[in-house]
Design a protein around this motif. Structure first.
Motif, PDB file in Angstrom:
ATOM      1  N   VAL A   4      42.389  47.355  48.178  1.00  0.00           N
ATOM      2  CA  VAL A   4      41.953  46.264  49.056  1.00  0.00           C
ATOM      3  C   VAL A   4      41.717  44.997  48.242  1.00  0.00           C
ATOM      4  O   VAL A   4      42.162  43.907  48.586  1.00  0.00           O
ATOM      5  CB  VAL A   4      40.660  46.656  49.809  1.00  0.00           C
ATOM      6  CG1 VAL A   4      40.132  45.478  50.628  1.00  0.00           C
ATOM      7  CG2 VAL A   4      40.919  47.851  50.712  1.00  0.00           C
ATOM      8  N   GLU A   5      41.040  45.216  47.105  1.00  0.00           N
ATOM      9  CA  GLU A   5      40.729  44.082  46.235  1.00  0.00           C
ATOM     10  C   GLU A   5      42.024  43.414  45.743  1.00  0.00           C
ATOM     11  O   GLU A   5      42.139  42.187  45.724  1.00  0.00           O
ATOM     12  CB  GLU A   5      39.935  44.595  45.042  1.00  0.00           C
ATOM     13  CG  GLU A   5      38.806  43.675  44.613  1.00  0.00           C
ATOM     14  CD  GLU A   5      38.063  44.272  43.438  1.00  0.00           C
ATOM     15  OE1 GLU A   5      38.021  43.600  42.406  1.00  0.00           O
ATOM     16  OE2 GLU A   5      37.577  45.419  43.573  1.00  0.00           O
ATOM     17  N   ALA A   6      42.979  44.252  45.341  1.00  0.00           N
ATOM     18  CA  ALA A   6      44.254  43.725  44.846  1.00  0.00           C
ATOM     19  C   ALA A   6      44.974  42.946  45.942  1.00  0.00           C
ATOM     20  O   ALA A   6      45.530  41.865  45.704  1.00  0.00           O
ATOM     21  CB  ALA A   6      45.130  44.869  44.350  1.00  0.00           C
ATOM     22  N   ILE A  12      44.885  35.529  48.378  1.00  0.00           N
ATOM     23  CA  ILE A  12      44.329  34.247  47.929  1.00  0.00           C
ATOM     24  C   ILE A  12      45.368  33.482  47.124  1.00  0.00           C
ATOM     25  O   ILE A  12      45.605  32.312  47.347  1.00  0.00           O
ATOM     26  CB  ILE A  12      43.053  34.468  47.076  1.00  0.00           C
ATOM     27  CG1 ILE A  12      41.904  34.935  47.973  1.00  0.00           C
ATOM     28  CG2 ILE A  12      42.651  33.188  46.358  1.00  0.00           C
ATOM     29  CD1 ILE A  12      40.628  35.254  47.226  1.00  0.00           C
ATOM     30  N   GLU A  13      46.028  34.209  46.197  1.00  0.00           N
ATOM     31  CA  GLU A  13      47.024  33.537  45.356  1.00  0.00           C
ATOM     32  C   GLU A  13      48.148  32.943  46.181  1.00  0.00           C
ATOM     33  O   GLU A  13      48.563  31.821  45.959  1.00  0.00           O
ATOM     34  CB  GLU A  13      47.619  34.519  44.348  1.00  0.00           C
ATOM     35  CG  GLU A  13      46.757  34.628  43.108  1.00  0.00           C
ATOM     36  CD  GLU A  13      47.177  35.777  42.212  1.00  0.00           C
ATOM     37  OE1 GLU A  13      48.360  36.178  42.270  1.00  0.00           O
ATOM     38  OE2 GLU A  13      46.318  36.277  41.482  1.00  0.00           O
TER      39      GLU A  13
END
Ligand code: UDP
Ligand code: MG
Length: 209
Positions: A4-6, A12-13
């Protein structure tokens, strides 16, 4: 990093890459007038002002899990880990509709600079550098009374040392790329802004004036 974090990081990127904001880094020692002049630039040239220090102080107030760590680092005049500051800056850029940002007080060391460029893909249009003698900055910091825990003589000395050792090399790096626009920041606010204005006024408007 979890899945999820990835995924969030990637999201965002990609949005930041799509947004392609125009960024000006505003750098200079503590008390050199960055915040004051950024407010003037916002008023005249339509930028959004993002003070890295203000974002960190807001993070402390919000009661975030990093709050205590950030508070301790600020009290010691130390530089908060890049990932913390960069996340706050990214969020602020994405939440704002504007596409022109003044990033004030960041990057503060080479690691900040390299990490920001690597994570966001953004390199600054230019760097506005407020050049001011230490004795003038010290006078201003001790006189400004904004209730900041780091505006005491002990922390001020530490901040000056960090500025000389860690932040000046960032300015030197951008100078070697021809990106630094230096201002004599020891003068009164109005005079400094006249010099700042000249740097932000597009060349064609200057010709027409
Ligand atoms: N700070 C940091 N990273 C940043 C900006 C600020 O770690 O990118 C911390 C650092 O401890 C610094 C303090 O926040 O001394 C205050 O920074 P600010 O830019 O508000 O004040 P200045 O020193 O420029 O007057
Ligand atoms: Mg400031």
């Amino acid at each position: 990093m979890g899945t999820v974090e990835a995924a969030t990081k990637q999201a965002i990127e990609s949005t930041l890459a799509q947004k392609k904001p125009k960024v000006v880094f505003v750098l200079g020692g503590p008390g050199s007038g960055k915040g004051t002049q950024c407010a003037n630039i916002v008023e005249h040239f339509g930028y959004t002002h993002l003070s890295a220090g203000d974002l960190l102080r807001a993070e402390i107030k919000s009661g975030s899990e990093n709050g205590t760590m950030i508070q301790n680092m600020i009290k010691e005049g130390k530089i908060v880990p890049s990932e913390v500051t960069i996340k706050l800056l990214e969020k602020a850029i994405l939440e704002n509709e504007n596409d022109k940002f003044l990033i004030d007080g960041f990057p503060r060391n080479e690691e900040n600079r390299a990490a920001f460029e690597a994570v966001t893909g953004i390199s600054p249009e230019f760097v506005l550098f407020f050049d001011c003698p230490e004795e003038e900055m010290e006078k201003r910091l001790l006189g400004r009374n904004q209730g900041r825990e780091d505006d005491n003589i002990d922390t001020i000395r530490k901040r000056f040392k960090v500025f000389l050792e860690s932040s000046l090399p960032v300015i030197e790096y951008y100078n070697s790329k021809g990106k630094v626009r230096k201002i004599d920041a020891a003068k009164p606010v109005g005079e400094v802004f006249e010099a700042v204005k000249a740097l932000f006024t597009p060349v064609d408007e200057k010709a027409a004036a």
